[in-house]
Design an enzyme around this catalytic site. Structure first.
Site, PDB file in Angstrom:
ATOM      1  N   CYS A 337       0.906  -1.080  -0.074  1.00 27.64           N
ATOM      2  CA  CYS A 337       0.020  -0.088   0.040  1.00 27.64           C
ATOM      3  C   CYS A 337       0.916   1.199  -0.139  1.00 27.64           C
ATOM      4  O   CYS A 337       1.504   1.434  -0.973  1.00 27.64           O
ATOM      5  CB  CYS A 337      -1.064  -0.035   1.095  1.00 27.64           C
ATOM      6  SG  CYS A 337      -2.428   1.143   0.934  1.00 27.64           S
ATOM      7  N   HIS A 438      -3.559  -5.454   1.026  1.00 23.17           N
ATOM      8  CA  HIS A 438      -3.505  -5.767   2.409  1.00 23.17           C
ATOM      9  C   HIS A 438      -4.160  -7.285   2.624  1.00 23.17           C
ATOM     10  O   HIS A 438      -4.932  -7.525   1.808  1.00 23.17           O
ATOM     11  CB  HIS A 438      -4.443  -4.749   3.242  1.00 23.17           C
ATOM     12  CG  HIS A 438      -3.951  -3.721   3.384  1.00 23.17           C
ATOM     13  ND1 HIS A 438      -2.736  -3.133   4.012  1.00 23.17           N
ATOM     14  CD2 HIS A 438      -4.457  -2.449   2.936  1.00 23.17           C
ATOM     15  CE1 HIS A 438      -2.639  -1.944   3.803  1.00 23.17           C
ATOM     16  NE2 HIS A 438      -3.543  -1.191   3.086  1.00 23.17           N
TER      17      HIS A 438
END
Length: 503
Positions: A337, A438
């Site tokens: 991310c 994630h």
């Protein structure tokens, strides 16, 4: 339990006393009694968040608690989420969507509106479940904040919920924690508090019997139990308090291979790497202070709530030099991310989403660059990494564009909608990898593939983790709690509420 659910509030004498764990335990205990149970936290401050089946964002602690209740997470369980972006500012996520970038003062001006929103969310939950287990935030006795409180005693009063106060004996001063908390609140608020749970006890429980007697005599309230410290199972942590003291690392001779996670100032979703903690032949180390990385098998840059600020921190502290030196020497680097965005050439913020508009130089380890812009992406995502299927979630502002390299994974579905897309990037030498995904390691086969790519194919991966392992851990937590708490007294407290409700 009646047509409208009753509520029980788990509040604390301070931050990180174990409210989230106790709430999770109570949720599973009540579920095991055959009740329909849901968690609720009116306001959560954390950069650890997740995505609901509807594609909305909420705190991971309430997702964990929903899992303990064996129900899908819903934003009504955490209507207000504050994601700190600086020492004085946060992004406010309301009902699952980014709503406001606010300073502390600006946020407090919105408190009454947010309190009404949280009450409405709680009311909706009470129409669906028998019991709502409410979690507080920080200390419930912050006298300077009480007038604007929307999550602790005021929320409990609205819900007509008895309060169980959690105190942490491991940090010391447990008697002062309890008596001091009662001294700081009004007589009316003292009446809301039914009793206490003492958390994180070490040693012989029988030696604390006199302490329990003293608390009950001094306060006139019940101690519902003393929870010993546990290490035989693992429950996700709510926030980065658990990794605040990230020490330097010196490998032991002949020790396990180690992977470093750089603890960024605005680190988010560090629970992504919990599965690596369960690999017995591997050591996972969080590092704050810059140091040589030559003794590590791989380095991970985690998610960040403030990518540009954390990039500048990497530069100013010397971390950037250590990471690029490691990569140039053939080291393996993974960015997730915000960490993925940092691996590119630049992060552009033309609209000032994270601060003043401008561009920040990245580490230049992947041929990508990122433009930060709204709206925020929040998806549950199914993907495929060279034939291995996985499931994760995405929470990010902006888009990342390639000028070389190859995509890491094929995206097959987002929020239950089929799609043909790609995610991430892998360098030409296959040693630097970036992804928005994630939960990458929640699939054992994906973990094995990544470990193989960093020359750790010999490391054994526990095949029971991710959702299955978490459910097992909730049962272990419930067993631990049942052995040390007066569960019957807690249940009777709720039964009394139900009877009063039906009068």
């Amino acid at each position: 339990m009646g047509k409208r659910g009753v509520c029980l509030a788990i509040l604390g004498t301070g931050s990180d006393v174990g409210k989230s764990i106790v709430t999770t335990a109570v949720c599973r205990l009540l579920l095991n009694r055959g009740l329909r149970v849901a968690p609720f936290k009116a306001q959560n401050m954390s950069n650890n968040s997740g995505v609901t089946p509807e594609g909305l964002e909420m705190g991971r602690a309430q997702i964990v608690q929903a899992e303990a209740c064996r129900i899908p997470p819903h934003v009504d369980m955490n209507p207000v989420l504050l994601k700190p972006t600086s020492d004085v500012g946060s992004q406010v996520v309301l009902n699952g969507k980014a709503w406001l970038e606010a300073s502390s003062r600006g946020y407090y001006q919105k408190k009454e509106y947010l309190f009404k929103q949280s009450c409405a969310a709680l009311d909706r939950l009470r129409e669906q479940y028998d019991v709502i287990v409410m979690e507080g935030a920080g200390s419930c006795a912050e006298v300077n904040l009480m007038d604007n409180d929307i999550v602790n005693l005021r929320a409990a009063k609205y819900a007509e919920a008895p309060v169980i106060l959690v105190a942490d004996i491991d940090r010391g001063g447990v008697f002062a924690q309890i008596v001091g908390t009662l001294a700081c609140v009004s007589p009316e608020q003292q009446e809301q508090i039914s009793g206490f749970i003492i958390n994180r006890f070490r040693g012989d429980l029988s030696l604390f019997r006199s302490g329990v007697d003293w608390i009950e005599e001094k306060t006139g309230k019940k101690v519902y139990g003393v929870l010993p410290w546990f290490k035989h199972f693992h429950i996700e942590a709510e926030d980065a308090v658990v990794i605040e003291k990230a020490p330097g690392y010196r490998p032991a001779t002949g020790g396990k291979p180690a992977i470093a996670v750089v603890k960024l100032p605005h680190i988010s979703n560090f629970t992504d790497f919990d599965p690596l903690l369960h690999c017995d032949d591997l050591e996972l180390v969080y590092l704050s202070q810059p140091q040589s990385l030559k003794n590590f098998q791989a380095v991970i840059l985690p998610g960040s709530k403030s990518t540009c600020s954390d990039l500048e921190w990497l530069e100013s502290t010397g971390w950037k030099k250590e990471i690029t030196t490691f990569a140039e020497a053939g080291g393996h680097v993974l960015g997730v991310c915000g960490g993925y965005q940092m691996l590119g050439s630049h992060v552009h913020d033309p609209d000032g989403i994270e601060g003043a508009p401008g561009s920040t130089r990245g580490l230049d380890l992947l041929p990508v660059e990122t433009i930060l812009k709204a709206p925020k992406t929040t998806t549950l995502t199914d993907f495929n990494w060279q034939g291995i299927k996985g499931r994760g979630y995405e929470i990010h502002m902006g888009q990342t564009h390639h000028s070389g390299g190859a995509p890491l994974v094929q995206v097959e579905q987002r929020n239950q909608q089929a799609c043909e897309d790609t995610d991430g990037c892998i360098s030409e030498n296959h040693r630097v990898i970036g992804t928005y995904m994630h939960g990458l390691f929640d699939t054992p086969a994906i973990t094995e593939k990544w470990l193989q790519s960093i020359d750790l194919s010999h490391v054994k991966v526990d095949q029971i983790y991710g959702p299955v392992a978490r459910d097992k851990a909730y049962d272990q937590l419930a067993e631990h709690a049942a052995a040390n708490l007066d569960v019957e007294a807690i249940f009777q407290l709720l039964e009394q509420l139900r009877k009063e409700q039906t009068k």
